[in-house]
Design a protein around this motif. Structure first.
Motif, PDB file in Angstrom:
ATOM      1  N   ALA A   1       0.834  -1.203   0.000  1.00  0.00           N
ATOM      2  CA  ALA A   1       0.000   0.000   0.000  1.00  0.00           C
ATOM      3  C   ALA A   1       0.873   1.260   0.000  1.00  0.00           C
ATOM      4  CB  ALA A   1      -0.919  -0.005   1.211  1.00  0.00           C
ATOM      5  N   ASP A   2       1.938   1.253   0.792  1.00  0.00           N
ATOM      6  CA  ASP A   2       2.840   2.413   0.825  1.00  0.00           C
ATOM      7  C   ASP A   2       3.565   2.603  -0.502  1.00  0.00           C
ATOM      8  OD1 ASP A   2       2.124   2.996   3.392  1.00  0.00           O
ATOM      9  OD2 ASP A   2       3.836   1.960   4.304  1.00  0.00           O
ATOM     10  N   ILE A   3       3.964   1.506  -1.124  1.00  0.00           N
ATOM     11  CA  ILE A   3       4.663   1.604  -2.409  1.00  0.00           C
ATOM     12  C   ILE A   3       3.742   2.194  -3.463  1.00  0.00           C
ATOM     13  CG2 ILE A   3       5.603   0.229  -4.304  1.00  0.00           C
ATOM     14  CD1 ILE A   3       6.847  -1.591  -2.170  1.00  0.00           C
ATOM     15  N   PHE A   4       2.507   1.725  -3.535  1.00  0.00           N
ATOM     16  CA  PHE A   4       1.614   2.214  -4.575  1.00  0.00           C
ATOM     17  C   PHE A   4       1.113   3.637  -4.304  1.00  0.00           C
ATOM     18  CE2 PHE A   4       1.472  -2.160  -6.057  1.00  0.00           C
ATOM     19  CZ  PHE A   4       1.589  -1.937  -7.410  1.00  0.00           C
ATOM     20  N   LYS A   5       1.157   4.072  -3.063  1.00  0.00           N
ATOM     21  CA  LYS A   5       0.854   5.470  -2.780  1.00  0.00           C
ATOM     22  C   LYS A   5       1.933   6.372  -3.385  1.00  0.00           C
ATOM     23  CE  LYS A   5      -1.726   5.050   1.519  1.00  0.00           C
ATOM     24  NZ  LYS A   5      -1.673   5.275   2.970  1.00  0.00           N
ATOM     25  N   ALA A   6       3.152   5.889  -3.418  1.00  0.00           N
ATOM     26  CA  ALA A   6       4.258   6.676  -3.959  1.00  0.00           C
ATOM     27  C   ALA A   6       4.200   6.752  -5.477  1.00  0.00           C
ATOM     28  CB  ALA A   6       5.591   6.086  -3.512  1.00  0.00           C
ATOM     29  N   GLY A   7       3.540   5.821  -6.122  1.00  0.00           N
ATOM     30  CA  GLY A   7       3.412   5.858  -7.573  1.00  0.00           C
ATOM     31  C   GLY A   7       3.753   4.528  -8.209  1.00  0.00           C
ATOM     32  N   ALA A   8       3.269   4.338  -9.414  1.00  0.00           N
ATOM     33  CA  ALA A   8       3.439   3.059 -10.105  1.00  0.00           C
ATOM     34  C   ALA A   8       4.904   2.801 -10.459  1.00  0.00           C
ATOM     35  CB  ALA A   8       2.575   3.020 -11.352  1.00  0.00           C
ATOM     36  N   TRP A   9       5.623   3.828 -10.901  1.00  0.00           N
ATOM     37  CA  TRP A   9       7.029   3.611 -11.270  1.00  0.00           C
ATOM     38  C   TRP A   9       7.870   3.292 -10.043  1.00  0.00           C
ATOM     39  CZ3 TRP A   9       8.519   2.107 -15.675  1.00  0.00           C
ATOM     40  CH2 TRP A   9       7.857   2.488 -16.822  1.00  0.00           C
ATOM     41  N   THR A  10       7.546   3.878  -8.934  1.00  0.00           N
ATOM     42  CA  THR A  10       8.250   3.554  -7.694  1.00  0.00           C
ATOM     43  C   THR A  10       7.999   2.100  -7.320  1.00  0.00           C
ATOM     44  OG1 THR A  10       7.947   5.821  -6.974  1.00  0.00           O
ATOM     45  CG2 THR A  10       8.567   4.233  -5.292  1.00  0.00           C
ATOM     46  N   ALA A  11       6.772   1.646  -7.543  1.00  0.00           N
ATOM     47  CA  ALA A  11       6.434   0.253  -7.255  1.00  0.00           C
ATOM     48  C   ALA A  11       7.218  -0.691  -8.160  1.00  0.00           C
ATOM     49  CB  ALA A  11       4.940   0.026  -7.432  1.00  0.00           C
ATOM     50  N   VAL A  12       7.323  -0.357  -9.438  1.00  0.00           N
ATOM     51  CA  VAL A  12       8.055  -1.214 -10.375  1.00  0.00           C
ATOM     52  C   VAL A  12       9.524  -1.293  -9.977  1.00  0.00           C
ATOM     53  CG1 VAL A  12       8.841  -1.395 -12.765  1.00  0.00           C
ATOM     54  CG2 VAL A  12       6.464  -0.836 -12.283  1.00  0.00           C
ATOM     55  N   VAL A  13      10.123  -0.162  -9.665  1.00  0.00           N
ATOM     56  CA  VAL A  13      11.529  -0.142  -9.260  1.00  0.00           C
ATOM     57  C   VAL A  13      11.715  -0.896  -7.941  1.00  0.00           C
ATOM     58  CG1 VAL A  13      13.407   1.367  -8.500  1.00  0.00           C
ATOM     59  CG2 VAL A  13      12.052   1.966 -10.505  1.00  0.00           C
ATOM     60  N   GLY A  14      10.808  -0.694  -6.988  1.00  0.00           N
ATOM     61  CA  GLY A  14      10.900  -1.386  -5.700  1.00  0.00           C
ATOM     62  C   GLY A  14      10.781  -2.891  -5.834  1.00  0.00           C
ATOM     63  N   ILE A  15       9.851  -3.344  -6.638  1.00  0.00           N
ATOM     64  CA  ILE A  15       9.676  -4.787  -6.841  1.00  0.00           C
ATOM     65  C   ILE A  15      10.902  -5.365  -7.533  1.00  0.00           C
ATOM     66  CG2 ILE A  15       8.316  -6.501  -8.105  1.00  0.00           C
ATOM     67  CD1 ILE A  15       5.861  -4.703  -7.501  1.00  0.00           C
ATOM     68  N   PHE A  16      11.436  -4.640  -8.521  1.00  0.00           N
ATOM     69  CA  PHE A  16      12.634  -5.087  -9.219  1.00  0.00           C
ATOM     70  C   PHE A  16      13.807  -5.223  -8.244  1.00  0.00           C
ATOM     71  CE2 PHE A  16      16.489  -4.075 -11.689  1.00  0.00           C
ATOM     72  CZ  PHE A  16      16.466  -5.141 -12.573  1.00  0.00           C
ATOM     73  N   LEU A  17      13.973  -4.250  -7.355  1.00  0.00           N
ATOM     74  CA  LEU A  17      15.060  -4.307  -6.389  1.00  0.00           C
ATOM     75  C   LEU A  17      14.890  -5.450  -5.393  1.00  0.00           C
ATOM     76  CD1 LEU A  17      15.645  -0.513  -5.683  1.00  0.00           C
ATOM     77  CD2 LEU A  17      17.103  -2.070  -6.990  1.00  0.00           C
ATOM     78  N   VAL A  18      13.670  -5.693  -4.977  1.00  0.00           N
ATOM     79  CA  VAL A  18      13.420  -6.798  -4.042  1.00  0.00           C
ATOM     80  C   VAL A  18      13.725  -8.135  -4.707  1.00  0.00           C
ATOM     81  CG1 VAL A  18      11.590  -8.033  -2.802  1.00  0.00           C
ATOM     82  CG2 VAL A  18      11.782  -5.559  -2.594  1.00  0.00           C
ATOM     83  N   VAL A  19      13.317  -8.296  -5.960  1.00  0.00           N
ATOM     84  CA  VAL A  19      13.601  -9.541  -6.681  1.00  0.00           C
ATOM     85  C   VAL A  19      15.109  -9.731  -6.838  1.00  0.00           C
ATOM     86  CG1 VAL A  19      13.383 -10.679  -8.922  1.00  0.00           C
ATOM     87  CG2 VAL A  19      11.379  -9.663  -7.846  1.00  0.00           C
ATOM     88  N   LEU A  20      15.830  -8.666  -7.178  1.00  0.00           N
ATOM     89  CA  LEU A  20      17.290  -8.767  -7.290  1.00  0.00           C
ATOM     90  C   LEU A  20      17.929  -9.131  -5.953  1.00  0.00           C
ATOM     91  CD1 LEU A  20      18.389  -5.826  -9.602  1.00  0.00           C
ATOM     92  CD2 LEU A  20      18.524  -8.263 -10.056  1.00  0.00           C
ATOM     93  N   LEU A  21      17.438  -8.526  -4.877  1.00  0.00           N
ATOM     94  CA  LEU A  21      17.967  -8.832  -3.557  1.00  0.00           C
ATOM     95  C   LEU A  21      17.733 -10.293  -3.193  1.00  0.00           C
ATOM     96  CD1 LEU A  21      19.227  -7.750  -0.892  1.00  0.00           C
ATOM     97  CD2 LEU A  21      16.897  -7.345  -0.121  1.00  0.00           C
ATOM     98  N   LEU A  22      16.538 -10.791  -3.452  1.00  0.00           N
ATOM     99  CA  LEU A  22      16.242 -12.195  -3.161  1.00  0.00           C
ATOM    100  C   LEU A  22      17.089 -13.132  -4.015  1.00  0.00           C
ATOM    101  CD1 LEU A  22      12.378 -12.098  -2.733  1.00  0.00           C
ATOM    102  CD2 LEU A  22      14.099 -12.446  -0.966  1.00  0.00           C
TER     103      LEU A  22
END
Length: 56
Positions: free
Chosen positions: A26-47
């Protein structure tokens, strides 16, 4: 090598229980869709990096 896996496991366990996934998304999508895409990409790379470290 075994001494490295135990602290890593506890860090993952702490991260799992420390933040609710619904609140995080919910916090990620409040920041915006592109922020969500970048955040998800970073989490996947970290995992991916963590799993790679555990397999070596």
């Amino acid at each position: 090598m075994k001494t490295f896996r135990l602290p890593l496991f506890f860090c993952l366990l702490l991260l799992t229980f420390s933040m609710s996934s619904c609140a995080a998304i919910a916090d990620i999508f409040k920041a915006g869709a592109w922020t969500a895409v970048v955040g998800i990409f970073l989490v996947v790379l970290l995992l991916w990096w963590i799993v790679g470290k555990m397999r070596r």
